[in-house]
Each structure stands twice: as C-alpha cells, then as structure tokens.
Design an enzyme around this catalytic site. Structure first.
Site, mmCIF file in Angstrom:
data_model
loop_
_atom_site.group_PDB
_atom_site.id
_atom_site.type_symbol
_atom_site.label_atom_id
_atom_site.label_comp_id
_atom_site.label_asym_id
_atom_site.label_seq_id
_atom_site.Cartn_x
_atom_site.Cartn_y
_atom_site.Cartn_z
ATOM 1 N N GLY B 68 0.740 -1.269 -0.043
ATOM 2 C CA GLY B 68 -0.058 -0.157 0.139
ATOM 3 C C GLY B 68 0.891 1.364 -0.057
ATOM 4 N N GLN B 174 -8.073 0.112 3.331
ATOM 5 C CA GLN B 174 -8.932 -0.314 4.255
ATOM 6 C C GLN B 174 -10.263 -0.764 3.724
ATOM 7 O OE1 GLN B 174 -8.095 -1.298 7.292
ATOM 8 N NE2 GLN B 174 -6.026 -0.568 7.490
ATOM 9 N N HIS B 196 -2.607 -7.813 1.991
ATOM 10 C CA HIS B 196 -2.715 -8.464 3.397
ATOM 11 C C HIS B 196 -3.782 -8.065 4.183
ATOM 12 C CE1 HIS B 196 -0.606 -5.604 6.048
ATOM 13 N NE2 HIS B 196 -0.343 -4.943 4.782
ATOM 14 N N CYS B 320 3.428 5.076 22.867
ATOM 15 C CA CYS B 320 4.604 5.345 23.351
ATOM 16 C C CYS B 320 5.850 4.711 22.785
ATOM 17 C CB CYS B 320 4.394 5.034 24.929
ATOM 18 S SG CYS B 320 5.831 5.602 25.934
#
Lengths: 126, 385
Positions: B68, B174, B196, B320
């Site tokens: 993508g 998506q 995928h 994080c």
C-alpha cells in the site's frame, strides 16, 4: 512477553493503589517525554514509612513500577528515601526494557518528592 | 482473540493453496519467453483479470506493487512529477504514506493543502471544491480511515474532481474487499489497495490507474507492468492477491453484515459495562468491522497490555515510543480532547471473529479499565499535546 513476570504481576494486581487521606508526605513526578505521571503518599511513624500509596497515569510498566515501589519503601527510613534511585525500583521489577526505563525514573522521582515533602512538613512543625 | 484485522489478516487457506506451486514448480520469470516463464505469466495474468473483473475495470489498468505504501507513493508522486509543478489537495488524516509523500513533494517546490475533517472524521466536499485552484494537479483522499473507520464522501469529491478536470487518487487499503467500490460512479482516477488486509499475502498490492491518466513511473528498470513499474513480478504474491480478491467477491457482502452486527455488539457491551468511554466517529457510515473507543483517564497502551495478557490483540490509538507518547493525529484532527485521545483503542474484527470472541473481550476489558482507573490520579496535566 517483553516484560518480566514481576512487572506483569504488579501490573495485573497493583498493590497500594489509590488515594491516601491525610498523608504525612505527598509528592509527584511527571515524565516530560510522554506525560506519564506518578503520585506517592506516605504515612510515617518514628521516621519510617509505615504505609505508602500511589496513583499513576501511564503505560503498564509505570503502574507496575509504582506498585513495586510502594512495597519497596515500606519500613524504610524517610531520610534514605530522599535519595531513592531509579535503579533500585528497576531491580525490584526484575528489569525493564530500554524504552521503558522512564517508568522507574518517574516513580523514583515521586517517592523522593513525597519523602522530601514529609521532611519539610516535619521541620516546619518543630 | 485477534481484533487487529486493520493491521493485517491471516492468509486464507484457499489463497495459500493457490500460491504454493508458484514457489516451486512455477518458478519462472514471467518476462521469460520459454515455457517456465509463460506459466508464471499465466498466473500473473489470471490475477490481474480477477481483480479487473472485481472492480469492473480493464485488467491493464491494474499495476502490481509491493504494498500500500508503494501504491500511495506511486500515485501521488507519479501524478505530481508528470506535471512538474503545481498544487495538491489531501486531508490531515491520511496514512503517512500519503502525508509524508506530500511533505516530500513540498520540499521539491509543490504546494499542498491539508484539509481538516469534522468531529466524525469526515471531509467536507465543499472544502475540496474551495481548495481547488487553477494549478491544482491532484487530489488524494483515503476512502476510509484505518484508525477510526469513517468512510469519506468519495462520490461527491469525485464529482467535483471530474468537473474540474483534476485526477482523484483514493487510498482504499482499508475498504477494498470490505465494501463495494465503483471507480466510475465515484469519479476515481487512481486507487491504492493491498493484499494482506483481505486475507492475501503481505508484500503485494496494486494501483488502479484509469486509462489515459498522465503519470510518471517512480521505479525505473525493465519493461514490466507496461513500463509503469519496473521489477520482476512477485508472482506467488500476485497469484495469492488475485485469489484473495476472488474469495472476497464471494464473501464480502455477508461478512460486512455479520461484522457490522458484531462491532455494534462490542460497542454496546463496552458502553453498558464501562463508564466514561465513547466511540469515535459515527456508527453509521464506517468500515463494517472497525470500532475506535476512547477510555477517559487511562492510557491506551496499558489497556492494550492488559488485553494482551488475556490473549486479546487490539491496537493502541496512541503510541509510546522510546518514552515519547503522542495522541493519534487522526483523533486530534477530529477534535477529540487529548485527555480522551490518549486512551484510544482500536478494535478491528475479521472473518474469524465470533460473538463469543466479542463477549470475551467485553468481559475482559471492564476489570482492566476499572483497575487502571483505581490506580489513576483521575486528572492529569497534559505535558505534550
């Protein structure tokens, strides 16, 4: 898992989590990088910590570090805790990954701040 | 329980079976003229035809790529470089493959407008219309956002683009194979989509390029893909991609209905059990299997860890990395307050997801969030935002 069994245990079953009413010392520390926050409360008798409680906001290791530290400081001399090192907190957790060392830093900072706050209150009272 | 299908999906057994011979017996180079090469070429051609049929486009309008990200780079740079200079329009919630490509083009003298979205994550087609200038050379908008699942009003944007003669690229990574796409009706000139995310293999994707679109190749070399993308074809991957599309054509409609119901069951379950949480983006008009839920006063990573320890895989809305946490730029663009955005968790369901899985997750998450909140100071100062 990337965390030690001790970290996982403290994370899943945090000890001494929550607010303490009328503490003898309270302190907090914040890690600027990611905004993790730890707040420690201590109850002190004859210069020793008889109870510690914490509140944290942050990733799993920070919660685990605070929980482990709350056990670590029990019975300790407050004057010693003013110098508590992050390494000691990390040892109590059986280690942290490199990118999560700040969990021990922020928690040790909060403990030191709470100890200092107690000493300041004590000296003001006299 | 795997609820991270927007990140990746397992290869469908029928897809794997179709791919396997292309690693061994049918190993030839599709560009070779001998029998080994012709057999491999046949596999690539069948895949291209399957995808063309699924999209109702000509097979030669499909260019295979490595993923993508490459498709997005190819589309945006290919359009821009073919025109040499000018202005591009995109949105603030694009995938980094588009955002950073646009930023790179800005460094080369192109101008880019990054349009805002509303609190549901939707672009306003009127904003697109107003942003078009005489020197606008391309519009690139994602079909549905990977984090939140909001579907963009592509047909309306496409009508504007067509009227103004500006090529429209959509990142459909998506949505392809999950909801129906009609490139003609939607006015789409180029479209990125990947293997995928739809039970095909990783390392293979495609770019649909409408016939007659002025493009420059980004990768130079041999004559592959009609000189639009050089490099020996990933034969097994392409064959698998084609098969995955064929399976989607069969399963897509039923699965979309099933996943929408399961997703609503998940949100209802969490909403009734966990106080102080909310769903980002409207429930209607979104990807069938995607729910992005924020939990106030807790950090998403600790929820993800708690669920991981229960064998549940979800994705954190804020990450994080090396002690530096940032709330999702998509949620920030939607105006979600930082204190909420930090506690964002994405659940993305797929063909293996059952009602039992959903109920297990709902049961697991309530005590995790409760314990985290018990240990939380409730309010926290926002240091970085």
């Amino acid at each position: 898992v990337r965390y030690s069994a001790v970290v996982v245990d403290h994370f899943l079953n945090p000890r001494n989590a929550g607010l303490m009413r009328d503490p003898d010392g309270v302190g907090e520390d914040e890690y600027e990088g990611c905004g993790d926050l730890a707040r420690f409360y201590v109850r002190v008798r004859d210069g020793r910590v008889v109870e510690a409680r914490f509140q944290t906001y942050g990733c799993g290791p920070t919660i685990a570090a605070a929980s482990a530290a709350s056990e670590l400081v029990a019975g300790r001399d407050v004057e010693d805790l003013v110098n508590l090192k992050a390494e000691e907190v990390e040892r109590a957790l059986d280690g942290l990954p490199d990118d999560r060392k700040h969990a021990a830093d922020v928690v040790a900072g909060a403990v030191r701040a709470a100890a200092l706050d107690h000493l300041r209150r004590r000296d003001t009272d006299v | 329980v795997y609820l991270d299908h927007n990140a990746s999906t397992p290869v469908h057994p029928e897809v794997l079976a179709e791919m396997l011979p292309y690693f061994s017996e049918v190993f030839g180079n599709p560009s070779s003229v001998h029998g080994f090469g012709r057999a491999a070429r046949e596999g690539v051609d069948v895949a291209r035809e399957r995808i063309g049929r699924f999209l109702s486009v000509r097979p030669d309008e499909i260019v295979f790529t490595s993923g993508g990200t490459e498709s997005d780079n190819f589309a945006v740079k290919g359009l821009a470089l073919a025109r040499g200079r000018g202005h591009l329009i995109t949105s603030r919630i694009e995938h980094h493959a588009v955002l950073r490509t646009c930023e790179a083009l800005e460094g080369q003298g192109f101008e880019v407008t990054y349009l805002p979205v509303d609190d549901q994550g939707r672009l306003d087609p009127d904003d697109v219309k107003r942003a078009i200038r005489p020197d606008t050379i391309a519009i690139s908008v994602m079909h549905a956002n990977s984090e939140v699942g909001t579907i963009q009003p592509i047909a309306e944007i496409g009508a504007i683009a067509r009227e103004r003669g500006v090529p429209l690229h959509i990142d459909a990574v998506q949505t392809f194979g999950k909801i129906s796409i009609d490139v003609d009706a939607m006015g789409v000139g180029l479209m990125s989509f990947s293997g995928h995310k739809i039970y095909g293999p990783k390392g293979v994707a495609a770019l649909y390029i409408r016939r007659g679109t002025k493009m420059l190749a980004i990768q130079h070399g041999g004559e592959h893909e009609r000189r639009r993308r050089a490099g020996t074809e990933n034969t097994a991957g392409i064959v698998g991609f084609g098969k995955a599309v064929e399976v989607r054509a069969r399963e897509m409609a039923d699965e979309a209905a099933r996943l929408s119901a399961l997703r609503d069951r998940l949100w209802e379950g969490i909403r009734t059990r966990v106080p102080d949480c909310r769903l980002n983006g409207e429930l209607a008009n979104r990807l069938p299997g995607t729910a992005n839920i924020v939990f106030r006063h807790v950090e998403s990573e600790s929820i993800v860890l708690g669920l991981d320890l229960k064998g549940i895989a979800v994705s954190a809305g804020s990450a994080c990395t090396a002690g530096n946490v940032e709330p999702s730029y998509v949620l920030v663009a939607m105006g979600v307050p930082v204190e909420w955005a930090m506690g964002a968790v994405r659940f993305s369901l797929g063909r293996a997801t059952t009602a039992e899985d959903v109920d297990y997750v709902v049961d697991a998450i309530e005590p995790i969030v409760r314990k985290l909140r018990d240990a939380s100071p409730g309010q926290r100062a926002v240091a970085s935002a």
